[in-house]
Motif scaffolding. Structure first.
Motif, PDB file in Angstrom:
ATOM      1  N   LEU A 154      47.374  43.210  54.065  1.00 45.37           N
ATOM      2  CA  LEU A 154      46.098  43.607  54.659  1.00 45.37           C
ATOM      3  C   LEU A 154      44.998  42.607  54.337  1.00 45.37           C
ATOM      4  N   LEU A 155      44.946  42.178  53.083  1.00 44.40           N
ATOM      5  CA  LEU A 155      43.893  41.252  52.677  1.00 44.40           C
ATOM      6  C   LEU A 155      44.080  39.883  53.300  1.00 44.40           C
ATOM      7  N   ARG A 156      45.327  39.454  53.472  1.00 41.26           N
ATOM      8  CA  ARG A 156      45.554  38.193  54.180  1.00 41.26           C
ATOM      9  C   ARG A 156      45.085  38.297  55.626  1.00 41.26           C
ATOM     10  N   ALA A 157      45.304  39.458  56.248  1.00 49.10           N
ATOM     11  CA  ALA A 157      44.856  39.646  57.631  1.00 49.10           C
ATOM     12  C   ALA A 157      43.340  39.522  57.735  1.00 49.10           C
ATOM     13  N   HIS A 158      42.625  39.835  56.644  1.00 45.73           N
ATOM     14  CA  HIS A 158      41.167  39.704  56.639  1.00 45.73           C
ATOM     15  C   HIS A 158      40.715  38.370  56.057  1.00 45.73           C
ATOM     16  N   ARG A 159      41.673  37.454  55.851  1.00 51.23           N
ATOM     17  CA  ARG A 159      41.391  36.102  55.358  1.00 51.23           C
ATOM     18  C   ARG A 159      40.639  36.135  54.035  1.00 51.23           C
ATOM     19  N   ALA A 160      41.005  37.078  53.190  1.00 48.58           N
ATOM     20  CA  ALA A 160      40.396  37.172  51.862  1.00 48.58           C
ATOM     21  C   ALA A 160      41.129  36.252  50.895  1.00 48.58           C
ATOM     22  N   ASN A 161      40.429  35.856  49.849  1.00 48.68           N
ATOM     23  CA  ASN A 161      41.029  35.128  48.740  1.00 48.68           C
ATOM     24  C   ASN A 161      41.508  36.165  47.730  1.00 48.68           C
ATOM     25  N   ILE A 162      42.814  36.258  47.514  1.00 48.37           N
ATOM     26  CA  ILE A 162      43.393  37.324  46.686  1.00 48.37           C
ATOM     27  C   ILE A 162      43.671  36.789  45.290  1.00 48.37           C
ATOM     28  N   VAL A 163      43.193  37.503  44.287  1.00 51.48           N
ATOM     29  CA  VAL A 163      43.411  37.119  42.891  1.00 51.48           C
ATOM     30  C   VAL A 163      44.059  38.292  42.161  1.00 51.48           C
ATOM     31  N   GLY A 164      45.214  38.045  41.557  1.00 47.40           N
ATOM     32  CA  GLY A 164      45.920  39.088  40.826  1.00 47.40           C
ATOM     33  C   GLY A 164      45.513  39.130  39.361  1.00 47.40           C
ATOM     34  N   VAL A 165      45.338  40.342  38.839  1.00 45.91           N
ATOM     35  CA  VAL A 165      45.022  40.562  37.423  1.00 45.91           C
ATOM     36  C   VAL A 165      46.201  41.292  36.790  1.00 45.91           C
ATOM     37  N   PRO A 166      46.747  40.782  35.688  1.00 46.42           N
ATOM     38  CA  PRO A 166      47.917  41.439  35.073  1.00 46.42           C
ATOM     39  C   PRO A 166      47.659  42.912  34.795  1.00 46.42           C
ATOM     40  N   PHE A 167      48.667  43.716  35.102  1.00 49.50           N
ATOM     41  CA  PHE A 167      48.564  45.166  34.924  1.00 49.50           C
ATOM     42  C   PHE A 167      49.341  45.579  33.681  1.00 49.50           C
ATOM     43  N   THR A 168      48.770  46.498  32.906  1.00 49.99           N
ATOM     44  CA  THR A 168      49.380  46.973  31.669  1.00 49.99           C
ATOM     45  C   THR A 168      49.741  48.461  31.831  1.00 49.99           C
ATOM     46  N   PRO A 169      50.415  49.057  30.861  1.00 50.13           N
ATOM     47  CA  PRO A 169      50.751  50.488  30.974  1.00 50.13           C
ATOM     48  C   PRO A 169      49.549  51.425  31.015  1.00 50.13           C
ATOM     49  N   THR A 170      48.342  50.926  30.696  1.00 48.04           N
ATOM     50  CA  THR A 170      47.153  51.783  30.747  1.00 48.04           C
ATOM     51  C   THR A 170      46.136  51.339  31.791  1.00 48.04           C
ATOM     52  N   GLY A 171      46.525  50.369  32.653  1.00 44.52           N
ATOM     53  CA  GLY A 171      45.602  49.872  33.666  1.00 44.52           C
ATOM     54  C   GLY A 171      45.524  48.362  33.636  1.00 44.52           C
ATOM     55  N   PRO A 172      44.574  47.770  34.376  1.00 48.09           N
ATOM     56  CA  PRO A 172      44.479  46.313  34.383  1.00 48.09           C
ATOM     57  C   PRO A 172      44.131  45.770  33.003  1.00 48.09           C
ATOM     58  N   ASP A 173      44.629  44.575  32.708  1.00 46.99           N
ATOM     59  CA  ASP A 173      44.288  43.895  31.461  1.00 46.99           C
ATOM     60  C   ASP A 173      42.787  43.600  31.485  1.00 46.99           C
ATOM     61  N   ILE A 174      42.019  44.282  30.630  1.00 49.17           N
ATOM     62  CA  ILE A 174      40.566  44.212  30.719  1.00 49.17           C
ATOM     63  C   ILE A 174      40.032  42.816  30.415  1.00 49.17           C
ATOM     64  N   GLU A 175      40.610  42.125  29.453  1.00 46.97           N
ATOM     65  CA  GLU A 175      40.142  40.770  29.141  1.00 46.97           C
ATOM     66  C   GLU A 175      40.362  39.839  30.321  1.00 46.97           C
ATOM     67  N   ARG A 176      41.545  39.931  30.945  1.00 50.18           N
ATOM     68  CA  ARG A 176      41.825  39.084  32.110  1.00 50.18           C
ATOM     69  C   ARG A 176      40.969  39.506  33.300  1.00 50.18           C
ATOM     70  N   PHE A 177      40.676  40.793  33.390  1.00 51.28           N
ATOM     71  CA  PHE A 177      39.816  41.292  34.465  1.00 51.28           C
ATOM     72  C   PHE A 177      38.418  40.688  34.319  1.00 51.28           C
ATOM     73  N   ALA A 178      37.899  40.687  33.096  1.00 53.37           N
ATOM     74  CA  ALA A 178      36.577  40.108  32.851  1.00 53.37           C
ATOM     75  C   ALA A 178      36.562  38.619  33.170  1.00 53.37           C
ATOM     76  N   GLU A 179      37.628  37.921  32.815  1.00 53.57           N
ATOM     77  CA  GLU A 179      37.724  36.494  33.128  1.00 53.57           C
ATOM     78  C   GLU A 179      37.710  36.260  34.641  1.00 53.57           C
ATOM     79  N   ALA A 180      38.445  37.104  35.373  1.00 53.04           N
ATOM     80  CA  ALA A 180      38.488  36.959  36.832  1.00 53.04           C
ATOM     81  C   ALA A 180      37.124  37.233  37.452  1.00 53.04           C
ATOM     82  N   LEU A 181      36.387  38.201  36.931  1.00 53.54           N
ATOM     83  CA  LEU A 181      35.039  38.469  37.431  1.00 53.54           C
ATOM     84  C   LEU A 181      34.134  37.266  37.225  1.00 53.54           C
ATOM     85  N   GLU A 182      34.218  36.677  36.045  1.00 59.67           N
ATOM     86  CA  GLU A 182      33.364  35.532  35.729  1.00 59.67           C
ATOM     87  C   GLU A 182      33.728  34.307  36.570  1.00 59.67           C
TER      88      GLU A 182
END
Length: 471
Positions: free
Chosen positions: A214-242
């Motif tokens: 779906l995101l490719r169809a909208h020509r978005a730039n897709i960035v994956g954040v590693p997922f952990t057993p309790t949700g996204p890896d928060i440190e990597r999520f913060a890095e991706a935001l920055e």
């Protein structure tokens, strides 16, 4: 550095050509658009200027671009039709996520589908649907069969959905809820509403592979954040935001696809704090809500539908044929979403909404869900035992749902295993179909409801032995 005349140069030139061709395919370069200067693109690609010059000349010879002396190179037109497979990461077609879905949808009952994402038809509440259809046939007016629905959708169903969301702590009035044809259509409409081509969107890695499509169809730039057993890896999520300054984050609430994990309260709070600081909008897909035994946190409940948009449907628990989903969002966005819905779909399906409402308010649906949870728990336990017996181990043991994210024995590639099993009439879902970073080559996702046939495990074990594993 001159890298245009030796063996390596051909590779570098082809890489530059592919980079330009991919930008054109993804619509980030449209007909008439000027290409980057040869010097700037040489810096971007970390190659010599002469390599870029040669690549541009070859593309011009192929008619993809054209030169304007003294001005630069420009994209020729018109654009070819959008091909999602061309702008996706290169994958073998028989393990490409879109192809997995097509195979699962097109095959007959003789093919086993532990890699598909839905329940077997025999597990669905056919009796409740038949009762709903009979009720509509007796009491429904002619409008239900012949007329368009209202822009927001059937009011009694939106009221029922508001009450259901309230059970998960989400406060939403019926006028904050808009019905859609499906959860997929809901995300598509939200992408049209919120994104411009080139915007960055964060997804879990791994995540539901149709998010990628779906995101490719909208020509978005897709960035994956590693997922952990309790949700996204928060440190990597913060890095991706920055680093990437994303516009959106799309995730599952409740039961995560493909891992079966559930978001923890601590991760949810930290995630929303980061989202608030970076003005990030979150789309929370709650399609598996009814599979839960104990409700997991909902981001929309903590956030109050401020920057979190809550969506869902009943295609996994009631019927994939009765197409009806919903969007719950802040009031000031609903009006614009209604306009966009009219522009792209005109109106929702009134018949599907009436059928869904009739089935949901029937006590039979509640009994179906209670029985389904028990049946899935039994299938989960049995599938884990059968997989562990042949050396395939679960990443975690889900508390609910139908998905099991599993690691293969050391040295095995999931795509190779999937290809071998496909030749024997078994469709699997290899891990990299779900990973934007190609970080799951030794994982498979199993649907435990579709994994009850012993032949699946016999073929798996034989395929793994043939590929060198000791089973």
């Amino acid at each position: 550095m001159n890298d245009t005349t030796n063996g390596a140069s051909g590779t570098r030139i082809e890489v530059v050509m592919a980079a330009i061709s991919n930008r054109i395919a993804a619509r980030s370069l449209v007909p008439g658009a000027r290409l980057p200067s040869v010097r700037s693109f040489a810096r971007t690609m970390q190659v010599s200027v002469s390599t870029v010059v040669e690549a541009y000349e070859r593309l011009a010879a192929e008619g993809v671009i054209r030169s304007r002396p003294g001005s630069g190179f420009y994209v020729c037109g018109p654009l070819a039709p959008l091909s999602l497979s061309e702008i996706a990461p290169p994958l073998e077609r028989d393990v490409d996520p879109l192809w997995i879905s097509r195979q699962s949808l097109e095959v007959d009952d003789t093919v086993l589908k532990p890699g598909c994402g839905w329940l077997p038809p025999s597990w669905m509440p056919e009796a409740a649907l038949r009762r709903a259809m009979r009720t509509l046939a007796r009491t429904g007016g002619s409008d239900i069969l012949t007329n368009y629905g209202t822009p927001l959708g059937l009011p009694p169903l939106r009221q029922l959905l508001a009450r259901r969301m309230g059970e998960h702590g989400i406060t939403a009035s019926p006028d904050q809820i808009m019905l859609m044809e499906s959860g997929t259509q809901a995300i598509d409409l939200l992408c049209r509403f919120l994104l411009e081509p080139g915007d960055t969107v964060l997804v879990d890695d791994p995540c539901y592979f149709n998010f990628h499509a779906l995101l490719r169809a909208h020509r978005a730039n897709i960035v994956g954040v590693p997922f952990t057993p309790t949700g996204p890896d928060i440190e990597r999520f913060a890095e991706a935001l920055e680093r990437h300054k994303p516009r959106l984050y799309i995730t599952n609430s409740a039961v995560h696809n493909p891992t079966g994990a559930a978001l923890s309260p601590v991760t949810a709070h930290r995630l929303l704090k980061l989202a608030d600081a970076s003005n990030l909008i979150i789309i929370e897909d709650d399609i598996f809500a009814d599979f839960e035994h104990v409700p997991a946190p909902r981001l929309a409940a903590y956030d109050g539908l401020d920057r979190v948009i809550h969506i869902g449907s009943f295609s996994k628990t009631l019927s994939a044929s009765v197409r009806c989903g919903f969007i719950a969002a802040r009031r000031d966005w609903i009006d614009g979403l209604v306009d966009l819905k009219i522009a792209t779909n005109f109106s929702g399906g009134q018949l599907g909404a009436e059928l869904l409402f009739s089935a949901l308010k029937d006590g039979g649906y509640r009994k179906h869900i209670e029985a389904l949870r028990v049946r899935l728990a039994k299938a989960m336990s049995e599938t884990i035992s059968r997989l562990e017996a042949i050396g395939i181990t679960p990443w975690l043991k889900p508390q609910a749902g139908m998905f099991l994210w599993c690691r293969l024995p050391e040295g095995l590639n999931a795509a190779d295993v999937a290809r071998a099993c496909l030749a024997e009439g078994i469709i699997l879902a290899p891990g990299n179909a779900f990973s934007q970073r190609d970080a799951a080559s030794n994982f498979l996702r199993f649907n435990v409801a579709q994994s009850t046939d012993a032949r699946i495990f016999e073929v798996l074990a034989a395929s793994m032995r043939a590929l060198g594993a000791s089973v």
